[in-house]
Design an enzyme around this catalytic site. Structure first.
Site, short mmCIF file in Angstrom:
data_model
loop_
_atom_site.label_atom_id
_atom_site.label_comp_id
_atom_site.label_asym_id
_atom_site.label_seq_id
_atom_site.Cartn_x
_atom_site.Cartn_y
_atom_site.Cartn_z
N ASP A 82 0.82 -1.22 0.00
CA ASP A 82 0.00 0.00 0.00
C ASP A 82 0.85 1.28 0.00
OD1 ASP A 82 0.78 -0.84 2.58
OD2 ASP A 82 -0.76 0.36 3.55
N GLU A 140 -0.73 -2.02 5.25
CA GLU A 140 0.23 -1.90 6.37
C GLU A 140 0.16 -0.53 7.03
OE1 GLU A 140 3.37 -1.29 8.94
OE2 GLU A 140 3.29 -0.14 7.10
ZN ZN Z 1 5.18 3.53 6.21
ZN ZN Z 2 6.56 0.75 5.35
#
Ligand code: ZN
Ligand code: ZN
Length: 394
Positions: A82, A140
């Site tokens: 991401d 994440e």
């Molecule tokens: Zn990051």
């Molecule tokens: Zn990262």
């Protein structure tokens, strides 16, 4: 070892192309739909078995070794995919084409490295026994895609024995890596305190329960947790990020809202922070006759690298890229990383892949709008993932 290095060196242009494609088309957490499609199209080209749409946009690749063995081990390798809500500033051809979204944490590089690792391990299936699971993980940067992927069962059938991952590091020269056993990332938790008093005229404080004066005491007392209650050999942070209350100079308000972040590198200190921030807030409120509401929101656990796995990986890396390019130890960071969920349930290791190049002006920290990487680091990531997989499984 030589043939993996040769193969990855031959593929370098392809790895860079993949990284640039993903860099130009960044997507926010849990919205990595086109990224997932691109990964799947690349996996189709490679010809490996995979499953997509895990935890939304996650992808799981399974490569089974074909070397005879009595033992069956499984290694999991993870990349996150991401991007961040940042407007990129760059004069490079491969600047983000998606306004306000940017791969400023290097997850484009992580994805490209893992795609190459799929390619290498698939080609050298005859050279290892057991299984490698390679996962492309969403989200994440926000609430974390690691846990929903684990909850979907990716660590079972076959059971995963160990997990590895990497993160780009612009503080380390391209060509070098760093392996640190033990705590590496903190638990980045948030807390919310509401002090509920009784408002009134600023000239008549004796008729009120002043939540602002009480909040001032709470904030000072919270600052003592790290200095007086946490063991000096442990690391922790308690920071207040916001205080909201009041409307005028002469009115004592009814309530104050305080928010902050509490970070630590071990589960024990994390539990201590959660407990003591609450006890202190409730206690000071009670002493003044105010009410207290307290919420501690756990984001990720601390990421703790397994010592034996760290040492084993370091030795493999020294053989592959030279001891002079491998740093062992160093300090942890108080930022969070949701690979920590893997480290809580299996022996795990996340290593840092250097991507700094002062000559090319590549020095920006992660999460900055000018962040970039020296792309020569990509092949090192793929070589080390592949070499370690063979070492671990054989
Ligand atoms: Zn990051
Ligand atoms: Zn990262």
């Amino acid at each position: 070892m030589d043939k993996i290095i040769k193969k990855v060196n031959n593929d370098e242009r392809l790895i860079i192309e993949n990284r640039r494609h993903i860099h130009q088309n960044p997507e926010l957490s849990f919205k990595e739909f086109k990224t997932m499609e691109y990964i799947c199209s690349q996996l189709d080209n490679i010809g490996v078995h995979y499953e997509s749409r895990i935890a939304g946009t996650g992808v799981l690749v399974q490569v089974d070794g074909e070397k005879e063995s009595n033992e069956h081990k499984t290694l999991l390798i993870r990349a996150d995919m991401d991007a961040l809500p940042i407007q990129e500033v760059s004069d490079k051809q491969y600047i983000s084409q998606n306004d306000g979204v940017m791969h400023a944490c290097g997850h484009d590089a992580h994805t490209a490295v893992l795609l190459e690792t799929c390619r290498v391990l698939n080609e050298f299936r005859d050279d290892f026994s057991g299984t490698v699971k390679l996962i492309f993980q969403p989200g994440e940067e926000t609430r974390g895609g690691a846990k929903p992927m684990i909850d979907s069962g990716i660590l079972e059938n076959p059971n995963v024995d160990a997990c590895i991952a990497l993160h780009m590091d612009p503080d380390i020269q391209a060509g070098k890596i760093r392996v640190k056993p033990g705590s590496l990332y903190a638990s980045p938790d948030d807390f919310y305190i509401k002090v509920i008093g009784r408002g009134g005229h600023g000239a008549e404080p004796h008729r009120c329960i002043d939540p602002i004066a009480i909040s001032a005491e709470i904030i000072c007392a919270l600052m003592n947790i790290v200095s007086r209650e946490v063991n000096p050999f442990d690391e922790a942070v308690v920071s207040i990020g916001s205080i909201h209350s009041g409307t005028a100079t002469n009115i004592i308000p009814d309530e104050v809202q305080i928010t902050g972040t509490a970070r630590s590198l071990t589960n024990d200190v994390r539990a201590l922070l959660k407990k003591r921030i609450g006890e202190i807030s409730h206690g000071i409120c009670a002493a003044h006759g105010a009410k207290c509401e307290y919420e501690f929101s756990e984001l990720f656990p601390p990421l703790i690298n397994d010592s034996a796995l760290s040492e084993r990986f370091y030795r493999t890396a020294c053989r592959a890229i030279g001891e002079e390019n491998c740093i062992y130890g160093g300090s942890a960071t108080m930022a969070g990383e949701d690979f920590s969920y893997f480290s809580q349930v299996r022996p795990s290791l996340l290593f840092k892949l250097g991507c700094r190049n002062e000559k090319l002006g590549i020095v920006s920290p992660i999460h900055q709008n000018t962040f970039d990487i020296d792309e020569s680091s990509l092949k090192i990531g793929a070589i080390l993932f592949s070499e370690f997989a063979l070492e671990f499984l054989n």
